[in-house]
Every structure is written in structure tokens, then in C-alpha cells.
Design a protein around this motif. Sequence first.
Motif, short mmCIF file in Angstrom:
data_model
loop_
_atom_site.label_atom_id
_atom_site.label_comp_id
_atom_site.label_asym_id
_atom_site.label_seq_id
_atom_site.Cartn_x
_atom_site.Cartn_y
_atom_site.Cartn_z
N ALA A 37 0.85 -1.19 0.00
CA ALA A 37 0.00 0.00 0.00
C ALA A 37 0.89 1.24 0.00
N GLY A 38 0.29 2.34 -0.41
CA GLY A 38 1.01 3.61 -0.39
C GLY A 38 0.55 4.45 0.79
N GLY A 39 0.76 5.76 0.66
CA GLY A 39 0.40 6.66 1.74
C GLY A 39 1.44 6.64 2.85
N SER A 40 1.06 7.15 4.01
CA SER A 40 2.00 7.28 5.13
C SER A 40 1.83 6.21 6.21
N THR A 41 0.62 5.69 6.35
CA THR A 41 0.37 4.74 7.44
C THR A 41 1.29 3.53 7.42
N PRO A 42 1.54 2.95 6.23
CA PRO A 42 2.33 1.70 6.23
C PRO A 42 3.81 1.88 6.55
N GLY A 64 -0.07 -1.74 -5.02
CA GLY A 64 -1.51 -1.62 -5.26
C GLY A 64 -1.87 -0.42 -6.09
N ASP A 65 -1.05 0.62 -5.96
CA ASP A 65 -1.29 1.81 -6.78
C ASP A 65 -0.05 2.69 -6.77
N GLU A 66 -0.07 3.67 -7.67
CA GLU A 66 1.08 4.58 -7.73
C GLU A 66 0.62 5.93 -8.26
N ARG A 67 1.26 6.95 -7.74
CA ARG A 67 0.96 8.28 -8.23
C ARG A 67 1.74 8.49 -9.52
N VAL A 68 1.14 9.20 -10.48
CA VAL A 68 1.83 9.45 -11.76
C VAL A 68 2.72 10.67 -11.58
N SER A 76 6.12 9.42 -4.49
CA SER A 76 5.66 8.14 -5.07
C SER A 76 5.63 7.06 -3.99
N ASN A 77 4.72 6.12 -4.17
CA ASN A 77 4.62 5.02 -3.21
C ASN A 77 5.86 4.14 -3.26
N ALA A 78 6.42 4.03 -4.46
CA ALA A 78 7.64 3.22 -4.59
C ALA A 78 8.80 3.84 -3.81
N LEU A 124 -3.53 -2.63 2.24
CA LEU A 124 -4.29 -1.45 1.82
C LEU A 124 -4.39 -0.47 2.97
N GLY A 125 -4.59 0.79 2.62
CA GLY A 125 -4.92 1.80 3.62
C GLY A 125 -6.34 2.28 3.36
N MET A 126 -6.77 3.25 4.15
CA MET A 126 -8.07 3.88 3.93
C MET A 126 -7.91 5.38 4.08
N GLY A 127 -8.34 6.10 3.07
CA GLY A 127 -8.29 7.55 3.17
C GLY A 127 -9.45 8.10 3.99
N ARG A 128 -9.37 9.41 4.29
CA ARG A 128 -10.44 10.00 5.13
C ARG A 128 -11.78 10.03 4.41
N GLY A 130 -12.71 7.35 2.69
CA GLY A 130 -13.06 5.94 2.51
C GLY A 130 -12.44 5.30 1.29
N HIS A 131 -11.56 6.03 0.60
CA HIS A 131 -10.92 5.41 -0.58
C HIS A 131 -9.89 4.39 -0.13
N THR A 132 -9.53 3.52 -1.07
CA THR A 132 -8.46 2.56 -0.82
C THR A 132 -7.71 2.34 -2.12
N ALA A 133 -6.43 2.06 -2.04
CA ALA A 133 -5.55 2.12 -3.20
C ALA A 133 -5.83 3.48 -3.86
N SER A 134 -6.10 3.49 -5.16
CA SER A 134 -6.54 4.76 -5.75
C SER A 134 -7.94 4.62 -6.32
N THR A 157 -3.34 12.30 -10.86
CA THR A 157 -3.48 11.08 -11.67
C THR A 157 -2.75 9.91 -11.02
N ARG A 158 -3.48 8.81 -10.87
CA ARG A 158 -2.91 7.62 -10.28
C ARG A 158 -3.20 6.40 -11.13
N VAL A 159 -2.36 5.41 -10.97
CA VAL A 159 -2.58 4.10 -11.59
C VAL A 159 -2.84 3.14 -10.44
N ASP A 180 -7.93 11.40 12.82
CA ASP A 180 -8.56 12.01 11.64
C ASP A 180 -9.32 10.98 10.81
N LYS A 181 -9.14 9.71 11.11
CA LYS A 181 -9.88 8.65 10.39
C LYS A 181 -11.09 8.15 11.21
N ALA A 182 -11.26 8.65 12.44
CA ALA A 182 -12.24 8.05 13.37
C ALA A 182 -13.66 8.14 12.83
C1 6PG Z 1 -1.97 6.29 -1.75
C2 6PG Z 1 -2.58 5.07 -1.11
C3 6PG Z 1 -3.87 5.45 -0.47
C4 6PG Z 1 -3.61 5.47 1.01
C5 6PG Z 1 -4.71 6.22 1.72
C6 6PG Z 1 -4.36 6.41 3.19
O1 6PG Z 1 -1.36 6.18 -2.83
O2 6PG Z 1 -2.09 7.35 -1.12
O3 6PG Z 1 -2.69 4.04 -1.96
O4 6PG Z 1 -4.94 4.60 -0.75
O5 6PG Z 1 -3.54 4.14 1.49
O6 6PG Z 1 -4.84 7.48 1.09
O7 6PG Z 1 -3.21 7.23 3.23
P1 6PG Z 1 -2.46 7.53 4.61
O8 6PG Z 1 -1.89 6.22 5.07
O9 6PG Z 1 -1.39 8.53 4.24
O10 6PG Z 1 -3.50 8.07 5.55
#
Ligand code: 6PG
Length: 234
Positions: A37-42, A64-68, A76-78, A124-128, A130-134, A157-159, A180-182
Amino acid sequence: MAELTLFVEASAEAVAARAESLVVQALQRRGATLTLAGGSTPRALYRRLAGAPIDWSTVTVLFGDERVVPRGDPVSNAAMAAEALLDHVAPRAVHRIETERGAEEAAQRYGDLVETMALDLVLLGMGRDGHTASLFPGGAEGRASVVITESPTAPPTRVSLSRPTLERADTILVLVTGADKAARFAAVWPEVTGPAEEAQAPAARVRPRRRWWWVVDEAAAAELPAAARAQGDP
Ligand code: 6PG
């Protein structure tokens, strides 16, 4: 329906520790694929995995996804995965989403690749929202293996692996931390425990074949009624 388990941990670090033990358990099978997964949580989990008892020589790493963005761009998640984990271990293979080729070509090439692979463990993560991946609320989930999406949060733009592809996963581990996700987690959890066809949030719609692990901290679970926690108690 997959076996659903909710782990509520005292802190974000305890989430990373629990997730580490689950990842080690899931990667016992030789030749497994691990989708990051991307983002900061992982990040805290990835740092722990760098020293975990895993035979990385048999693990194939996917995303799972990547920012373009240009290759090596720190958003980038990578890049995050490399700094926290992949620069410190030697997986059998690491397959980046090559967004430097442009979204269309990157999506086509990655789709051709992942179609040949079993998805053993998907993080996977979850955005505020409710999104996941992109995969964002109201957005296209896609029928192809990989979709190009426009994100409400930069970079636009994301893949992303599509919902049908992510649902080929044997096991999905979702990480959610922070106050902030509560509110969103309290709204999403009843969708997770309910019928897939009624789920609205992408994080609640993407369901694995066998094991669905949610690992959250008390801050993210703060608005979840006690009775709701019981649905998924380990
Ligand atoms: C991304 C992730 C995205 C992430 C959520 C949560 O590329 O940002 O794939 O789905 O998991 O946005 O992001 P945080 O972990 O930063 O809250």
C-alpha cells in the motif's frame, strides 16, 4: 465471504507490530506475492518488516497503486517503500508501476503483469473519504486489471489495481490509524460487516477471497460503538 477480523491496538506503533506478525504469518508460504500500500500509514510497518523473519528471496513484491509522478519523486509510493523497506531487503522480484512511461502504458503493462500472478497478501490503507488504493468514492472501479484514476488529493493522476483485481487477493490487510480517520472508520465499519452490494466506501467494497484483516488503533476506532467492535473480534 472472507473471514473478517478486526484488531484494535493501543497505538500506531502497536498497529505496526500486529501487522508485522500478520504479514510474517501470511508470507510463510514460499513464493508468495506481497502487494504494498502507499500513503504514510504503512511506513512504520515497512520499517519493521525490514528486520522481520521473512525469507525475502521467495517473495515477489507488487504495488496496489502509484501516483503518476517522475521516477524517484519522493511522493511516489515506490519511493516510500524503498526508503522504509525495499532498500533493506532482497525480494525475489519487485515490480514497480512504471508511471514514467505515462499512465496509459504503465497501466497496460502492469495489468498484463498482474494478470499472471496470484495475489497472496495485499496491504491497503483507507483515506479520510473511505478510498483505498486509488479507488475513490464515486470513481470507476474498473473491469481491467489496472485503472487510471483522478484523485481529489494531489497528485491527481494515479494508476491503481482495480477492484476486481484486488478482490483476487487471498488475504487483504487494511491499516487505519489516527483520530482524523475516526469518523470515517465508524461509518465504514458497518459497511465492512454488511453485504458487499450495500457497501459504498471503496475500502468496504474491496473484499478478499479468504482473510480480511483490519488493523486499527484506538484513535481511529474512537467513534466505533463497543458492540460494533465485537463483529470481527479475533
Ligand atoms: C496512496 C494510497 C492510499 C492510502 C490512503 C491512506 O497512494 O495514497 O494508496 O490509498 O492508502 O490514502 O493514506 P495515509 O496512510 O497517508 O493516511
